[in-house]
Motif scaffolding. Sequence first.
Motif, PDB file in Angstrom:
ATOM      1  N   ARG A 228       0.816  -1.233   0.103  1.00 44.48           N
ATOM      2  CA  ARG A 228       0.081   0.026   0.166  1.00 44.48           C
ATOM      3  C   ARG A 228       0.874   1.318  -0.030  1.00 44.48           C
ATOM      4  O   ARG A 228       1.931   1.193   0.865  1.00 44.48           O
ATOM      5  CB  ARG A 228      -0.734   0.148   1.116  1.00 44.48           C
ATOM      6  N   PRO A 229       0.458   2.350  -0.777  1.00 44.64           N
ATOM      7  CA  PRO A 229       1.105   3.453  -0.701  1.00 44.64           C
ATOM      8  C   PRO A 229       1.483   4.230   0.656  1.00 44.64           C
ATOM      9  O   PRO A 229       0.570   3.990   1.446  1.00 44.64           O
ATOM     10  CB  PRO A 229       0.750   4.287  -1.813  1.00 44.64           C
ATOM     11  N   ALA A 230       2.475   4.876   0.844  1.00 42.82           N
ATOM     12  CA  ALA A 230       2.763   5.633   1.810  1.00 42.82           C
ATOM     13  C   ALA A 230       3.369   7.223   1.513  1.00 42.82           C
ATOM     14  O   ALA A 230       3.925   7.252   0.340  1.00 42.82           O
ATOM     15  CB  ALA A 230       3.635   5.003   2.986  1.00 42.82           C
ATOM     16  N   LEU A 231       3.421   7.895   2.747  1.00 43.41           N
ATOM     17  CA  LEU A 231       4.589   8.952   2.354  1.00 43.41           C
ATOM     18  C   LEU A 231       5.576   8.652   3.341  1.00 43.41           C
ATOM     19  O   LEU A 231       5.468   8.479   4.566  1.00 43.41           O
ATOM     20  CB  LEU A 231       3.718  10.133   2.856  1.00 43.41           C
ATOM     21  N   VAL A 232       6.795   8.962   2.872  1.00 45.58           N
ATOM     22  CA  VAL A 232       8.161   8.761   3.799  1.00 45.58           C
ATOM     23  C   VAL A 232       8.758  10.287   3.845  1.00 45.58           C
ATOM     24  O   VAL A 232       9.149  10.776   2.673  1.00 45.58           O
ATOM     25  CB  VAL A 232       9.132   7.876   3.119  1.00 45.58           C
ATOM     26  N   SER A 233       8.811  10.416   4.968  1.00 49.01           N
ATOM     27  CA  SER A 233       9.411  11.864   5.435  1.00 49.01           C
ATOM     28  C   SER A 233      10.807  11.420   6.164  1.00 49.01           C
ATOM     29  O   SER A 233      11.117  10.660   6.743  1.00 49.01           O
ATOM     30  CB  SER A 233       8.743  12.349   6.632  1.00 49.01           C
ATOM     31  N   TRP A 234      11.911  12.185   5.565  1.00 54.94           N
ATOM     32  CA  TRP A 234      13.302  11.945   6.044  1.00 54.94           C
ATOM     33  C   TRP A 234      13.851  13.408   5.900  1.00 54.94           C
ATOM     34  O   TRP A 234      14.620  13.866   5.137  1.00 54.94           O
ATOM     35  CB  TRP A 234      13.973  11.350   4.731  1.00 54.94           C
ATOM     36  N   LEU A 235      13.512  14.035   7.354  1.00 57.51           N
ATOM     37  CA  LEU A 235      14.002  15.439   7.431  1.00 57.51           C
ATOM     38  C   LEU A 235      15.014  15.756   8.400  1.00 57.51           C
ATOM     39  O   LEU A 235      15.088  14.921   9.366  1.00 57.51           O
ATOM     40  CB  LEU A 235      12.585  16.187   7.805  1.00 57.51           C
ATOM     41  N   GLY A 236      16.053  16.535   8.252  1.00 57.57           N
ATOM     42  CA  GLY A 236      16.946  16.855   9.163  1.00 57.57           C
ATOM     43  C   GLY A 236      18.224  15.489   9.639  1.00 57.57           C
ATOM     44  O   GLY A 236      18.592  15.479  10.700  1.00 57.57           O
ATOM     45  N   VAL A 237      18.329  14.541   8.706  1.00 59.46           N
ATOM     46  CA  VAL A 237      18.869  13.482   8.792  1.00 59.46           C
ATOM     47  C   VAL A 237      20.160  13.218   7.695  1.00 59.46           C
ATOM     48  O   VAL A 237      21.243  12.832   8.198  1.00 59.46           O
ATOM     49  CB  VAL A 237      18.201  12.157   8.724  1.00 59.46           C
ATOM     50  N   THR A 238      19.978  13.218   6.402  1.00 57.08           N
ATOM     51  CA  THR A 238      20.768  13.245   5.446  1.00 57.08           C
ATOM     52  C   THR A 238      22.233  13.554   5.465  1.00 57.08           C
ATOM     53  O   THR A 238      23.144  13.052   5.201  1.00 57.08           O
ATOM     54  CB  THR A 238      20.466  13.361   4.062  1.00 57.08           C
ATOM     55  N   MET A 239      22.342  14.619   6.258  1.00 56.94           N
ATOM     56  CA  MET A 239      23.795  15.565   6.347  1.00 56.94           C
ATOM     57  C   MET A 239      24.646  14.735   7.083  1.00 56.94           C
ATOM     58  O   MET A 239      25.667  14.755   7.438  1.00 56.94           O
ATOM     59  CB  MET A 239      23.363  16.764   6.981  1.00 56.94           C
ATOM     60  N   TYR A 240      23.853  13.795   8.168  1.00 54.66           N
ATOM     61  CA  TYR A 240      24.591  12.822   9.137  1.00 54.66           C
ATOM     62  C   TYR A 240      25.207  11.660   8.570  1.00 54.66           C
ATOM     63  O   TYR A 240      25.905  10.878   9.317  1.00 54.66           O
ATOM     64  CB  TYR A 240      23.860  12.675  10.425  1.00 54.66           C
ATOM     65  N   LEU A 241      24.669  11.301   7.249  1.00 57.33           N
ATOM     66  CA  LEU A 241      25.105  10.136   6.886  1.00 57.33           C
ATOM     67  C   LEU A 241      25.957   9.931   5.572  1.00 57.33           C
ATOM     68  O   LEU A 241      26.242  11.206   4.858  1.00 57.33           O
ATOM     69  CB  LEU A 241      23.790   9.288   6.540  1.00 57.33           C
ATOM     70  N   THR A 242      26.607   9.064   5.460  1.00 61.51           N
ATOM     71  CA  THR A 242      27.508   8.811   4.380  1.00 61.51           C
ATOM     72  C   THR A 242      26.351   8.596   3.125  1.00 61.51           C
ATOM     73  O   THR A 242      25.377   8.114   3.097  1.00 61.51           O
ATOM     74  CB  THR A 242      28.126   7.449   4.304  1.00 61.51           C
ATOM     75  N   GLU A 243      27.099   9.063   1.785  1.00 63.34           N
ATOM     76  CA  GLU A 243      26.128   8.655   0.607  1.00 63.34           C
ATOM     77  C   GLU A 243      26.003   7.157   0.546  1.00 63.34           C
ATOM     78  O   GLU A 243      24.659   6.844   0.002  1.00 63.34           O
ATOM     79  CB  GLU A 243      26.972   9.210  -0.507  1.00 63.34           C
ATOM     80  N   GLU A 244      26.590   6.458   0.898  1.00 62.63           N
ATOM     81  CA  GLU A 244      26.268   4.827   0.745  1.00 62.63           C
ATOM     82  C   GLU A 244      25.172   4.535   1.531  1.00 62.63           C
ATOM     83  O   GLU A 244      24.170   3.899   1.159  1.00 62.63           O
ATOM     84  CB  GLU A 244      27.319   3.864   1.405  1.00 62.63           C
ATOM     85  N   ALA A 245      24.961   5.076   2.791  1.00 63.03           N
ATOM     86  CA  ALA A 245      23.811   4.709   3.627  1.00 63.03           C
ATOM     87  C   ALA A 245      22.723   5.586   3.196  1.00 63.03           C
ATOM     88  O   ALA A 245      21.454   4.789   2.978  1.00 63.03           O
ATOM     89  CB  ALA A 245      24.276   5.395   4.950  1.00 63.03           C
ATOM     90  N   ILE A 246      22.876   6.726   2.559  1.00 62.52           N
ATOM     91  CA  ILE A 246      21.481   7.215   1.843  1.00 62.52           C
ATOM     92  C   ILE A 246      21.288   6.305   0.554  1.00 62.52           C
ATOM     93  O   ILE A 246      19.997   6.484   0.379  1.00 62.52           O
ATOM     94  CB  ILE A 246      22.130   8.756   1.341  1.00 62.52           C
TER      95      ILE A 246
END
Length: 213
Positions: A92-110
């Motif tokens: 079933r469709p969803a909305l995924v919110s990813w705010l204030g997080v990606t800057m702390y991750l490696t590009e591989e994890a993203i």
Amino acid sequence: MTRSRYTENRLAEMGVEQYVILGAGLDSFAYRTPLTVQVFEVDKPATQRWKQQLLADAGITTPNTVSFVPLDFENEQPLTSHLVQAGFDPGRPALVSWLGVTMYLTEEAISQTLHAISGLAPGTELIVEHLLPAALRDEAGQAYAELVMAAAAAHGEPWLTFLSAEQMAALLRDHLLEPIEHVRQKDIPAEWKRGDALRPTELSILTRARVKE
């Protein structure tokens, strides 16, 4: 914050019944929303224990529409299996919110997380915040970044990844996600009818994308 308002407005427009908050932290959406939606709060186990203790101390009951999904984005994959174990329906469709997080991750994890999202049901959308490279920030955004970046690093959470709108769009397409729009805080003027001196900066962008049919 404008990023949360934009995301929650989109959730209401979509009318989906599943909302995934990646890096939920102390997000309060599930405890104040009138919407009928199952909320999946994804974060590190220690952060979730802290939040649950704060809720208990404040006398706030966790609604039965909330599912806590413990996950370390750098060390634990795949995301989908953790969600399914918590009751998420990947069909079933969803909305995924990813705010204030990606800057702390490696590009591989993203990339690993984007790959998981791309396998969710058609109609699913992602709203992801990403910090701009220094050359694309305005003066106020750069000043803020210099202060906060140092503080974050001192607390063991350095900023690792910076992406322009074009770079994020390319990364999304690499994982078969279709970019829809890029939104800067300055693009949401209705949220900035304020009487004080607080104004948006060119520091981060919200990118909205969807799972391809």
